[in-house]
Scaffold this active site. Structure first.
Site, mmCIF file in Angstrom:
data_model
loop_
_atom_site.group_PDB
_atom_site.id
_atom_site.type_symbol
_atom_site.label_atom_id
_atom_site.label_comp_id
_atom_site.label_asym_id
_atom_site.label_seq_id
_atom_site.Cartn_x
_atom_site.Cartn_y
_atom_site.Cartn_z
ATOM 1 N N LYS A 113 26.034 -41.422 8.106
ATOM 2 C CA LYS A 113 25.189 -40.698 9.049
ATOM 3 C C LYS A 113 23.822 -40.359 8.429
ATOM 4 O O LYS A 113 22.840 -40.196 9.136
ATOM 5 C CB LYS A 113 25.866 -39.412 9.511
ATOM 6 C CG LYS A 113 27.241 -39.584 10.144
ATOM 7 C CD LYS A 113 27.193 -40.426 11.407
ATOM 8 C CE LYS A 113 28.450 -40.311 12.256
ATOM 9 N NZ LYS A 113 29.645 -40.918 11.664
HETATM 10 C C1 LIG Z 1 30.643 -41.671 12.187
HETATM 11 C C2 LIG Z 1 31.497 -42.427 11.253
HETATM 12 C C3 LIG Z 1 32.111 -43.623 11.628
HETATM 13 C C4 LIG Z 1 31.990 -44.186 13.017
HETATM 14 O O1 LIG Z 1 30.702 -44.601 13.314
HETATM 15 P P1 LIG Z 1 30.231 -44.792 14.832
HETATM 16 O O2 LIG Z 1 28.811 -45.105 14.775
HETATM 17 O O3 LIG Z 1 30.511 -43.476 15.501
HETATM 18 O O4 LIG Z 1 31.077 -45.876 15.397
HETATM 19 C C5 LIG Z 1 32.852 -44.297 10.681
HETATM 20 N N1 LIG Z 1 33.010 -43.817 9.440
HETATM 21 C C6 LIG Z 1 32.444 -42.663 9.043
HETATM 22 C C7 LIG Z 1 32.688 -42.175 7.664
HETATM 23 C C8 LIG Z 1 31.669 -41.932 9.928
HETATM 24 O O5 LIG Z 1 31.099 -40.786 9.525
#
Ligand SMILES: *Cc1c(COP(=O)(O)O)cnc(C)c1O
Length: 489
Positions: A113
């Site tokens: 993120k």
């Molecule tokens: C948010 C997240 C995901 C999923 O990603 P999306 O964009 O919501 O599909 C997978 N792994 C981790 C560690 C995340 O923080």
């Protein structure tokens, strides 16, 4: 450069500039913003290969955020991708055995993120300036664990903004929770919600589209925006690392230029993988995108059958950031594969019936799903090869292996590694050796470091000793009232 405008997936809105779409977050009709057309790369692929992450980011983002000047965009990029990241590469590609892992967890909060949320505050404040918005921007965020902390870090003490994060109180890991509840910054609020991520995300979307509340907020000098991947400003920066991964494979002679590759992406809200789809549409030689789900396999079923059905048991798994039954960004994919009328119909149906069927076959995205046991076994297997994966990355790893078993595919594949194993110490350590069962998550930080012969990442070292500053917990029905009390009372 041709100007790119943004419209709602549900078709009921005028065309907006990039900065307006970023400011707004979600369209008034409940749809998400999409570019009216996906730009294709104009340079030869060769030219992107030796670029730094920052220069590549400029190349990609300037094709989409066409109302920013070069100076503005470079400022945003250079402010975001600096020494906040613990490696100069920003997104290093790591090889283990025959597998390639694109590590997207070298930012401040140790999850992917950070890739988008370290730039979003700059994009948003620049957009506000451009549009002469004199209101304070209130960022409302629902989190399945990682978005919350990354958004808090991004927006803490950013002038002209406040941020409120809602997380499912029992749906995140110990480390994730502690990262959020110890957040400093006078403009930050963190609230636990009794419910799961879907409940939280749905309530936040309702607050965004509540006309009366928006009006009252406006009169008091506030406007809402979103740091969730429903904001197009989250999606666009994620396209960059698909190009960057490709460039690294070319640079180290693993592939020839223009050779097609696959990516396997651990998926929840469908934001990360959708950015991969955008990269492909732009001209990056991607063949297949493998969409990896945990036991909440609503997307796997969708890609297999065409039916999306959220009416099922919500499972709490060891990969909490993927515990999602309403994958918001799928709406953008559906819109790209059909039109706004169809999208509006299907997503209205999703609201009322909890399901819809999409008849167009999507051939280049393959769903796979992985059970809890398989996830844990995969962590142990790869640990014995010398690499420690977090639980989300492990879901992607195993999904790819399952895909390979059923498909004779000789393309090189990149596994998107979305979090540091140090965020999920309980499940990671337990998978490696059962002797770690029932040991405190924070004690396990040190244990994992010993196993790896490394130090605990500085980002979370001694986090258990930090003061807890946010203790509020509410019911999902109380979220709107709570926001109201914070700003309009
Ligand atoms: C948010 C997240 C995901 C999923 O990603 P999306 O964009 O919501 O599909 C997978 N792994 C981790 C560690 C995340 O923080």
């Amino acid at each position: 450069m041709t100007e790119i405008k943004y419209v709602s997936t549900r078709g009921n809105e005028e065309k907006l500039t990039a900065s307006q779409a970023i400011l707004k977050g979600i369209a008034d009709d409940g749809g998400l913003f999409v570019p009216t057309k996906i730009p294709t790369i104009t340079k030869k692929l060769e030219e992107y290969i030796s670029m730094s992450y920052q220069d590549l980011a400029y190349e990609i983002l300037s094709m989409y955020i066409t109302d920013f000047t070069e100076e503005e965009l470079r400022f945003c990029i250079n402010s975001a991708y600096d020494d906040k990241f613990d490696t100069k590469d920003i997104a290093p590609l790591v090889k283990c055995g025959d597998d390639y892992f694109l590590e997207l967890f070298h930012g401040k909060t140790l999850a992917f993120k950070d890739m988008a949320l370290s730039i979003l505050p700059y994009l948003l404040t620049t957009s506000a300036k451009k549009n002469n918005l004199e209101k304070e921007i209130v960022i409302l965020t629902a989190t399945s664990g990682d978005t919350g902390k990354a958004a808090l870090e991004g927006f803490a003490n950013t002038k002209g903004t406040s941020i409120v994060v809602f997380y499912p109180v029992d749906g995140v890991s110990q480390v994730q929770k502690r990262q959020m509840t110890t957040q400093e910054g006078s403009n930050t609020s963190v609230v636990g919600v009794v419910g799961n991520f879907d409940d939280t995300q749905t309530a936040v979307k309702e607050i965004f589209t509540d006309k009366q509340l928006n009006k009252e907020m406006f009169e008091k000098g506030y406007v809402f925006s979103s740091a969730n991947s429903i904001n197009i400003g989250r999606l666009l920066p994620q396209i960059v690392y698909y190009f960057y991964a490709y460039a690294q494979l070319v640079k180290n002679n693993t592939i020839k230029i223009n050779e097609k590759i696959n990516f396997t992406v651990p998926t929840g809200n469908f934001g990360n993988i959708l950015a991969g789809h955008f990269a492909k549409k732009m001209g990056l030689p991607i063949d297949k995108l493998i969409c990896a789900s945990n036991e909440n396999k609503v997307l796997y079923d969708f890609f297999e059958t065409g039916e999306y059905n959220k009416n099922r048991q919500f499972v709490l798994t060891s990969s909490p950031s993927m515990d999602i039954l309403i994958s918001s960004n799928l709406e953008r994919l559906i819109c790209l594969y059909s039109d706004s009328n169809t999208t509006k119909k299907l997503f209205t149906q999703l609201n009322t019936e909890g399901k819809y069927t999409f008849d167009t076959k999507i051939n280049d995205i393959i769903g796979e799903f992985v059970t809890q046991q398989e996830t844990s076994d995969a962590i142990c297997e790869v640990f014995n090869l010398g690499y420690v994966m977090d639980t989300h990355t492990a879901v992607a790893y195993k999904a790819y292996k399952k895909y390979l078993k059923n498909n004779n595919d000789i393309n090189k594949n990149v596994i998107i590694s979305t979090a540091s194993p140090y965020k999920f110490t309980e499940d990671v350590c337990k998978a490696i050796d059962s002797k770690y069962e029932n040991i405190d998550a924070f004690v396990l930080l040190e244990e994992l470091a010993k196993l790896e012969n490394k130090d605990v990442p500085s980002q979370i070292k001694e986090i258990d000793k930090k003061e807890i500053l946010h203790t509020k917990v509410c019911e999902k029905e109380e979220m709107k009232e709570l926001v109201k009390n914070m700003f309009v009372k």
